[in-house]
Design a protein around this motif. Sequence first.
Motif, PDB file in Angstrom:
ATOM      1  N   SER A 125       0.829  -1.216   0.000  1.00 45.09           N
ATOM      2  CA  SER A 125       0.000   0.000   0.000  1.00 45.09           C
ATOM      3  C   SER A 125       0.861   1.263   0.000  1.00 45.09           C
ATOM      4  CB  SER A 125      -0.900  -0.004   1.246  1.00 45.09           C
ATOM      5  OG  SER A 125      -0.094  -0.044   2.413  1.00 45.09           O
ATOM      6  N   LEU A 126       2.153   1.116  -0.271  1.00 47.06           N
ATOM      7  CA  LEU A 126       3.034   2.299  -0.267  1.00 47.06           C
ATOM      8  C   LEU A 126       3.612   2.512  -1.668  1.00 47.06           C
ATOM      9  CD1 LEU A 126       4.650   1.578   3.226  1.00 47.06           C
ATOM     10  CD2 LEU A 126       3.152   3.503   2.651  1.00 47.06           C
ATOM     11  N   GLY A 127       4.555   3.441  -1.755  1.00 44.23           N
ATOM     12  CA  GLY A 127       5.047   3.872  -3.075  1.00 44.23           C
ATOM     13  C   GLY A 127       5.746   2.771  -3.864  1.00 44.23           C
ATOM     14  N   GLN A 128       6.074   3.122  -5.106  1.00 39.58           N
ATOM     15  CA  GLN A 128       6.585   2.127  -6.051  1.00 39.58           C
ATOM     16  C   GLN A 128       8.093   1.932  -5.929  1.00 39.58           C
ATOM     17  OE1 GLN A 128       4.766   0.213  -7.625  1.00 39.58           O
ATOM     18  NE2 GLN A 128       6.012  -0.641  -9.260  1.00 39.58           N
ATOM     19  N   VAL A 145       6.647  -9.476  -3.225  1.00 44.29           N
ATOM     20  CA  VAL A 145       6.057  -8.227  -3.741  1.00 44.29           C
ATOM     21  C   VAL A 145       6.940  -7.766  -4.918  1.00 44.29           C
ATOM     22  CG1 VAL A 145       5.140  -5.960  -3.050  1.00 44.29           C
ATOM     23  CG2 VAL A 145       5.423  -7.736  -1.332  1.00 44.29           C
ATOM     24  N   PRO A 146       6.890  -8.533  -6.038  1.00 48.11           N
ATOM     25  CA  PRO A 146       7.879  -8.317  -7.100  1.00 48.11           C
ATOM     26  C   PRO A 146       7.619  -7.096  -7.965  1.00 48.11           C
ATOM     27  CG  PRO A 146       6.362 -10.072  -7.700  1.00 48.11           C
ATOM     28  CD  PRO A 146       5.992  -9.656  -6.312  1.00 48.11           C
ATOM     29  N   GLU A 147       6.424  -6.505  -7.832  1.00 47.85           N
ATOM     30  CA  GLU A 147       6.066  -5.421  -8.758  1.00 47.85           C
ATOM     31  C   GLU A 147       6.752  -4.098  -8.429  1.00 47.85           C
ATOM     32  OE1 GLU A 147       4.099  -7.084  -6.738  1.00 47.85           O
ATOM     33  OE2 GLU A 147       2.750  -5.781  -5.628  1.00 47.85           O
ATOM     34  N   LYS A 148       7.371  -4.007  -7.260  1.00 44.24           N
ATOM     35  CA  LYS A 148       8.021  -2.746  -6.883  1.00 44.24           C
ATOM     36  C   LYS A 148       9.373  -2.605  -7.584  1.00 44.24           C
ATOM     37  CE  LYS A 148       4.809  -1.816  -3.908  1.00 44.24           C
ATOM     38  NZ  LYS A 148       4.056  -0.580  -3.738  1.00 44.24           N
ATOM     39  N   VAL A 192       9.747   5.013  -0.632  1.00 44.00           N
ATOM     40  CA  VAL A 192       9.612   4.286   0.647  1.00 44.00           C
ATOM     41  C   VAL A 192      10.992   3.785   1.049  1.00 44.00           C
ATOM     42  CG1 VAL A 192       8.359   2.492   1.908  1.00 44.00           C
ATOM     43  CG2 VAL A 192       7.534   3.207  -0.320  1.00 44.00           C
ATOM     44  N   LEU A 193      11.257   3.883   2.362  1.00 40.96           N
ATOM     45  CA  LEU A 193      12.509   3.336   2.906  1.00 40.96           C
ATOM     46  C   LEU A 193      12.149   2.164   3.816  1.00 40.96           C
ATOM     47  CD1 LEU A 193      15.550   3.478   3.824  1.00 40.96           C
ATOM     48  CD2 LEU A 193      14.808   5.187   5.498  1.00 40.96           C
ATOM     49  N   VAL A 194      12.894   1.062   3.696  1.00 45.05           N
ATOM     50  CA  VAL A 194      12.701  -0.071   4.618  1.00 45.05           C
ATOM     51  C   VAL A 194      13.983  -0.254   5.407  1.00 45.05           C
ATOM     52  CG1 VAL A 194      12.081  -2.501   4.871  1.00 45.05           C
ATOM     53  CG2 VAL A 194      11.195  -1.191   2.925  1.00 45.05           C
ATOM     54  N   THR A 195      13.863  -0.281   6.739  1.00 40.44           N
ATOM     55  CA  THR A 195      15.042  -0.454   7.591  1.00 40.44           C
ATOM     56  C   THR A 195      14.688  -1.264   8.822  1.00 40.44           C
ATOM     57  OG1 THR A 195      16.759   0.711   8.855  1.00 40.44           O
ATOM     58  CG2 THR A 195      14.619   1.773   8.775  1.00 40.44           C
ATOM     59  N   LYS A 196      15.704  -1.921   9.397  1.00 37.87           N
ATOM     60  CA  LYS A 196      15.547  -2.497  10.737  1.00 37.87           C
ATOM     61  C   LYS A 196      15.818  -1.393  11.746  1.00 37.87           C
ATOM     62  CE  LYS A 196      17.311  -7.128   9.724  1.00 37.87           C
ATOM     63  NZ  LYS A 196      18.517  -7.976   9.806  1.00 37.87           N
ATOM     64  N   ASN A 197      15.213  -1.511  12.946  1.00 42.68           N
ATOM     65  CA  ASN A 197      15.499  -0.503  13.965  1.00 42.68           C
ATOM     66  C   ASN A 197      16.808  -0.868  14.673  1.00 42.68           C
ATOM     67  OD1 ASN A 197      15.642   1.431  15.921  1.00 42.68           O
ATOM     68  ND2 ASN A 197      13.439   1.468  16.288  1.00 42.68           N
ATOM     69  N   ARG A 213      12.138  14.668   3.352  1.00 42.13           N
ATOM     70  CA  ARG A 213      11.452  14.534   2.066  1.00 42.13           C
ATOM     71  C   ARG A 213      10.031  13.996   2.221  1.00 42.13           C
ATOM     72  NH1 ARG A 213      14.935  14.871  -2.131  1.00 42.13           N
ATOM     73  NH2 ARG A 213      13.590  13.665  -3.507  1.00 42.13           N
ATOM     74  N   GLY A 214       9.615  13.756   3.476  1.00 36.89           N
ATOM     75  CA  GLY A 214       8.251  13.238   3.710  1.00 36.89           C
ATOM     76  C   GLY A 214       8.078  11.807   3.236  1.00 36.89           C
ATOM     77  N   ILE A 215       9.173  11.062   3.225  1.00 32.40           N
ATOM     78  CA  ILE A 215       9.118   9.673   2.725  1.00 32.40           C
ATOM     79  C   ILE A 215       8.764   8.733   3.873  1.00 32.40           C
ATOM     80  CG2 ILE A 215      10.591   7.789   1.858  1.00 32.40           C
ATOM     81  CD1 ILE A 215      12.042   9.870   0.177  1.00 32.40           C
ATOM     82  N   PRO A 216       7.768   7.854   3.690  1.00 31.21           N
ATOM     83  CA  PRO A 216       7.442   6.903   4.755  1.00 31.21           C
ATOM     84  C   PRO A 216       8.547   5.864   4.958  1.00 31.21           C
ATOM     85  CG  PRO A 216       6.088   6.498   2.810  1.00 31.21           C
ATOM     86  CD  PRO A 216       6.900   7.721   2.508  1.00 31.21           C
TER      87      PRO A 216
END
Length: 247
Positions: A125-128, A145-148, A192-197, A213-216
């Motif tokens: 449900s987030l950006g491409q 989720v291969p479409e990203k 979108v950024l994906v990270t571990k804490n 940049r307001g990026i989730p």
Amino acid sequence: MQVLILAGTTEAMALARLLQEHPTIVATVSLAGRTKKPAPTGLPQRSGGFGGVDGLVSYLHEQGIRAIVDATHPFANQISTNAAIAAATTGIPLVTLSRPAWQPQSGDHWRIVPDLYAAAEALRSLGQRVLITTGRQELAPFANVPEKHYVIRTIEPPDKPPELPYVRFLYQRGPFDRMAEATLLETYGIEVLVTKNSGGEATRSKLDAARERGIPVVMVQRPPRPRGITIHENVSTTLDWLEHLAP
Ligand code: NAP
């Protein structure tokens, strides 16, 4: 006094540096052996698994270890669990040295998830255009989720790259500064950024750049620590603890 440092983090390196030529503490640094060219610590080093709890207990006895510092990464759950069981079995004192987790700040848009499979699901449900910074070992969930369009930043190439139609790999080692991170987000049009804490300073600037940049951010929570473990958040507390134990 013989000490075992379970390593793989900057905190472990910092403690190792403080213990070089210490008059009463003789420490050995243990690495999992995942990094092909680990930086030297100036202390005796061993590499590779112990062979589970039993192997670790044998090692502790054979080496006459009197204290254990678990300075492994907050997401290295198996070795921390093994260390806690081995310490309870042998009565050898154990502390965990672990930097505090990052906390969200005003302006952050964090989606907090329990693991990497949930992180991949959250992307639907987030950006491409997605930047993945979760390490090279657990990339398989993103194949769901291969479409990203993925940019995957790791220190070394993954052993098993995920099968993704749109992917670019970047091999870079931190620390990263905010300007460089902003440029990276801009260059690849990251949404979108994906990270571990993971916490810590070396890689936190990506969060600052994302906020600006307001990026989730899809933030993977830390796994729970074994119960009853003492946690030190900085190296000097651990050094004090060791010096207190040393005869
Ligand atoms: P893990 O899942 O907790 O550990 C898997 C197995 O690897 C352990 O059961 C142990 O094997 C061996 N092992 C792990 N750390 C070790 C150490 N310091 N010394 C000796 N053996 C070790 O760990 P992981 O997530 O694969 O992480 C491996 C290493 O990379 C750790 O040292 C960690 O600090 C570092 N690291 C991990 C992450 C991450 O996100 N997970 C990020 C940065 C750095 P046996 O059972 O055979 O003893």
